[in-house]
Design a protein around this motif. Structure first.
Motif, PDB file in Angstrom:
ATOM      1  N   SER A  38      87.513  61.770 123.472  1.00 62.91           N
ATOM      2  CA  SER A  38      88.929  62.050 123.687  1.00 62.91           C
ATOM      3  C   SER A  38      89.465  61.130 124.772  1.00 62.91           C
ATOM      4  O   SER A  38      88.748  60.734 125.673  1.00 62.91           O
ATOM      5  N   ILE A  39      90.747  60.756 124.616  1.00 59.57           N
ATOM      6  CA  ILE A  39      91.409  59.942 125.624  1.00 59.57           C
ATOM      7  C   ILE A  39      92.366  60.839 126.373  1.00 59.57           C
ATOM      8  O   ILE A  39      93.213  61.496 125.751  1.00 59.57           O
ATOM      9  N   LEU A 184      89.973  72.190 115.563  1.00 61.21           N
ATOM     10  CA  LEU A 184      88.911  71.525 116.328  1.00 61.21           C
ATOM     11  C   LEU A 184      87.563  71.732 115.662  1.00 61.21           C
ATOM     12  O   LEU A 184      86.707  70.841 115.701  1.00 61.21           O
ATOM     13  N   ASP A 185      87.379  72.899 115.005  1.00 59.59           N
ATOM     14  CA  ASP A 185      86.143  73.131 114.257  1.00 59.59           C
ATOM     15  C   ASP A 185      85.981  72.088 113.163  1.00 59.59           C
ATOM     16  O   ASP A 185      84.891  71.565 112.927  1.00 59.59           O
ATOM     17  N   ARG A 209      85.923  70.055 123.938  1.00 65.26           N
ATOM     18  CA  ARG A 209      85.177  70.159 122.675  1.00 65.26           C
ATOM     19  C   ARG A 209      84.600  68.803 122.249  1.00 65.26           C
ATOM     20  O   ARG A 209      83.745  68.748 121.375  1.00 65.26           O
ATOM     21  N   THR A 210      85.090  67.718 122.837  1.00 67.83           N
ATOM     22  CA  THR A 210      84.570  66.400 122.442  1.00 67.83           C
ATOM     23  C   THR A 210      83.344  66.076 123.282  1.00 67.83           C
ATOM     24  O   THR A 210      83.004  66.811 124.203  1.00 67.83           O
ATOM     25  N   PRO A 228      81.925  66.376 129.016  1.00 69.63           N
ATOM     26  CA  PRO A 228      82.855  67.510 128.906  1.00 69.63           C
ATOM     27  C   PRO A 228      82.861  68.404 130.135  1.00 69.63           C
ATOM     28  O   PRO A 228      83.886  68.987 130.472  1.00 69.63           O
ATOM     29  N   LYS A 229      81.747  68.511 130.839  1.00 71.31           N
ATOM     30  CA  LYS A 229      81.715  69.435 131.972  1.00 71.31           C
ATOM     31  C   LYS A 229      82.515  68.888 133.159  1.00 71.31           C
ATOM     32  O   LYS A 229      82.876  69.639 134.051  1.00 71.31           O
TER      33      LYS A 229
END
Lengths: 237, 405
Positions: A38-39, A184-185, A209-210, A228-229
């Motif tokens: 994701s950007i 998103l799923d 989620r990415t 993501p974290k």
């Protein structure tokens, strides 16, 4: 692992009269096959410009862009149209479905421009719609579908020409939280089956989620490989 | 993307906004219908006029007093065409079959309590042959009438109907300019000629006309209004024209400009053809303006459509449509609009022609040329007026187009 998107010192300058805006200044970025990234960035950070360049809707002022091994920054308009048709899939915040066409016909649209024969077109469009869970809605027009269903039609349209990368610009921006999860799923499933996905978003929950977050600020890549974290860090600015 | 796909797509777009498509087409429909109807009606009038002239009688020529120039200059024609001229033509011109001297005036006729002003024609027995009339009852003028200046009259069918209302007029006395004439015959109806009712006339012997009614005689003899002549066949018409001209020039001792005019049916047909042809062209030109307006209507709607469908154009470009694809899509829509309007308009135009033909003496002439022309022109109009909006569409920047809400 093969490289799908390779950007080298990409610069984009907009000149409006005497005012010159450096939308992108020297961006280097690589996205490999099968990635789900994701950007992120504040508005004006250059992420939309980045998306337009990756999507071959716009050309960089300077720098090189290789998409699936092809140098696309030098191509003519018609060749870019062909690249968009063959190599890229777009999902927009506003869905952009054609209201006079059914879901099925909307999904067939990119194949018309690709010159796919009618029967194959119908089969592949149906397949794509089955993949996003809309086999019951083939003959519905966009106005007869909910927002989530419309976005699923748009996703089916984006993947039907088997692109090398799926580009999503705020794909959940117009949806409620439940529907956002559903969409998103679908992106997750597509990525799990090997599709490279690049998504522009300003929502931390979506970015989480990415698998990789690219953080833009003032026309530059501030961080190109956040996990993501770390997303809390990004949202904190 | 091929033509079939583009056509398919255009049909879908056009049928998704039927009211607008219909209204846009209406301009083309009216334009085409008026062009086709106007040309058809004009050609119908042309044909009607031709047929009427042909109905004058076979191979007819006319001699009238005064030159072409003099006829335009003066109100009173010279009384230099006389019965002796007619007799000379009959006797000396070999290519002539029959010669009918004619002397006509509008006079008041009374019978019982009724009064009517009508054409009174003094003529000779040959009139029937030359002008292709038939006697319905009784007889026509004969040579005895001419020699003896008898006061006999033959009625046109219209006059007979007006005065006698179905009763047998033979033997009755009518008064022409208060002089009593015995009705000896009635002619078959002939119909109207260029708006003149040919049945509204009374025929009397030429000599009686000169001595008893008008009394006008020129210094040269018994003056005539004109002479109708029939040539022996169609091929001899030019010869007859030449010989008659020569004879009359000699008789009238003419050195310079003729003081008479010889006209063939063809001459008159040509004049009528020029007039009705000009009229047709004028009507068609006026109708063509509405076709042009229809074309501008299409351009207008296509421009509105381009700005309304900016997002659609942006999306199509994003998923791979080239500039040519977009250009073709909008061009095809414009051409379809105008061609469909052209086809429907053709139908309406033909309907209009048939309707006019049903309620008027005009014949229905559906000209394939007019139809081809109208449909081709409207297709071209679609093409021409579609180019500008289509280019606008094709040149849209997809990023801007997608963002416009």
């Amino acid at each position: 692992m093969s490289t799908i998107v390779q950007l080298q010192s990409i610069t984009k300058v907009y000149g409006i009269g005497d005012i010159i805006v450096n939308a992108l200044s020297g961006v280097d970025l690589t996205v490999n096959a099968g990635e789900y990234c994701s950007i992120m960035g504040t508005s004006g950070s250059g992420k939309s410009t980045m998306m337009n360049i990756i999507g071959c809707l716009d050309r960089p002022t300077a720098g090189r862009y290789y998409l699936d091994g092809i140098e696309v920054d030098t191509l003519a308009d018609n060749e870019l149209a062909r690249i968009r048709n063959q190599k890229l899939g777009f999902v927009f915040q506003q869905f952009h479905l054609l209201s006079q066409l059914t879901a099925w016909e909307n999904v067939m649209l990119p194949m018309i421009y690709a010159g796919v024969p009618v029967q194959e077109r119908r089969d592949r469009a149906r397949e794509a719609l089955v993949r996003v869970g809309l086999e019951q809605r083939l003959q519905n027009k966009p106005t007869q579908l909910s927002g989530g269903q419309q976005q699923r039609v748009a996703i089916a349209r984006a993947i039907v020409n088997r692109p090398v990368v799926l580009l999503a610009d705020e794909p959940t921006g117009a949806l409620d939280s439940t529907t956002t999860e559903e969409i998103l799923d679908i992106f997750g499933e597509l990525n799990a089956s090997g599709m490279t996905v690049v998504m522009v978003t300003h929502e931390a929950d979506v970015a989480r989620r990415t698998h990789r977050i690219i953080w833009f600020k003032d026309g530059k890549v501030l961080e190109s490989n956040l996990s993501p974290k770390d997303v809390a860090l990004v949202s904190a600015g | 993307m091929d033509w079939l796909e583009s056509g398919n797509m255009a049909v879908k777009t056009l049928t998704s906004n039927k009211l607008r498509t219909g209204l846009t087409m209406l301009g083309m429909i009216i334009g085409n219908a008026s062009v086709i109807a106007m040309i058809g009606i004009g050609q119908g009038a042309q044909r009607l006029a031709s047929e009427q002239f042909e109905s004058l009688g076979p191979n007819v020529l006319f001699v009238t007093p005064g030159s072409q120039g003099a006829r335009q200059r003066t109100t009173f024609l010279p009384r230099n065409l006389v019965w002796d001229d007619a007799k000379a033509i009959a006797a000396q011109v070999p290519s002539v079959a029959s010669v009918a001297p004619q002397r006509q005036s509008q006079l008041s006729i009374t019978y019982g309590g009724k009064n009517r002003t009508t054409l009174v024609m003094g003529t000779a027995p040959e009139y029937l042959v030359v002008r292709d009339f038939d006697v319905a009852k009784g007889r026509f003028i004969n040579n005895v009438d001419l020699e003896r200046n008898t006061r006999v009259a033959i009625l046109g069918s219209e006059v007979a109907e007006q005065f006698f209302e179905g009763k047998d007029p033979i033997g009755s006395k009518i008064r022409i300019r208060n002089i009593s004439f015995e009705v000896v015959g009635v002619l078959q109806p002939k119909g109207s000629f260029l708006g003149n009712n040919q049945d509204d006339a009374v025929y009397i012997p030429l000599t009686t006309s000169a001595t008893s009614l008008t009394g006008r005689t020129s210094p040269f003899g018994l003056d005539l209004t004109f002479i109708s002549i029939s040539a022996i066949n169609e091929a001899s018409i030019p010869a007859a024209e030449f010989q008659i001209t020569n004879l009359l020039r000699r008789r009238h001792k003419i050195i310079n400009e003729d003081d008479f005019t010889v006209q063939t049916q063809k001459d008159i047909l040509r004049i009528v053809g020029t007039i009705t042809g000009g009229l047709t062209a004028l009507l068609a030109a006026i109708a063509a303006v509405s076709l042009l307006v229809g074309g501008i209507g299409i351009m207008n709607i296509m421009l509105v459509s381009v700005s309304e469908r900016t997002q659609e154009i942006g999306l199509r470009k994003a998923i791979g449509a080239s500039e040519q694809d977009i250009l073709m899509q909008f061009m095809i829509e414009a051409v379809m609009l105008s061609a469909a309007g052209g086809i429907v308009g053709t139908g309406v135009g033909i309907g209009g022609i048939l309707l006019v033909a049903a309620f008027s003496p005009l014949q229905a002439v559906v000209s394939p040329l007019a139809i081809t022309l109208a449909v081709t022109v409207s297709g071209t109009i679609g093409l021409v007026f579609g180019v500008f909006p289509a280019r606008q569409a094709a040149r849209l920047d997809p990023i801007v187009a997608l963002r416009s809400a």
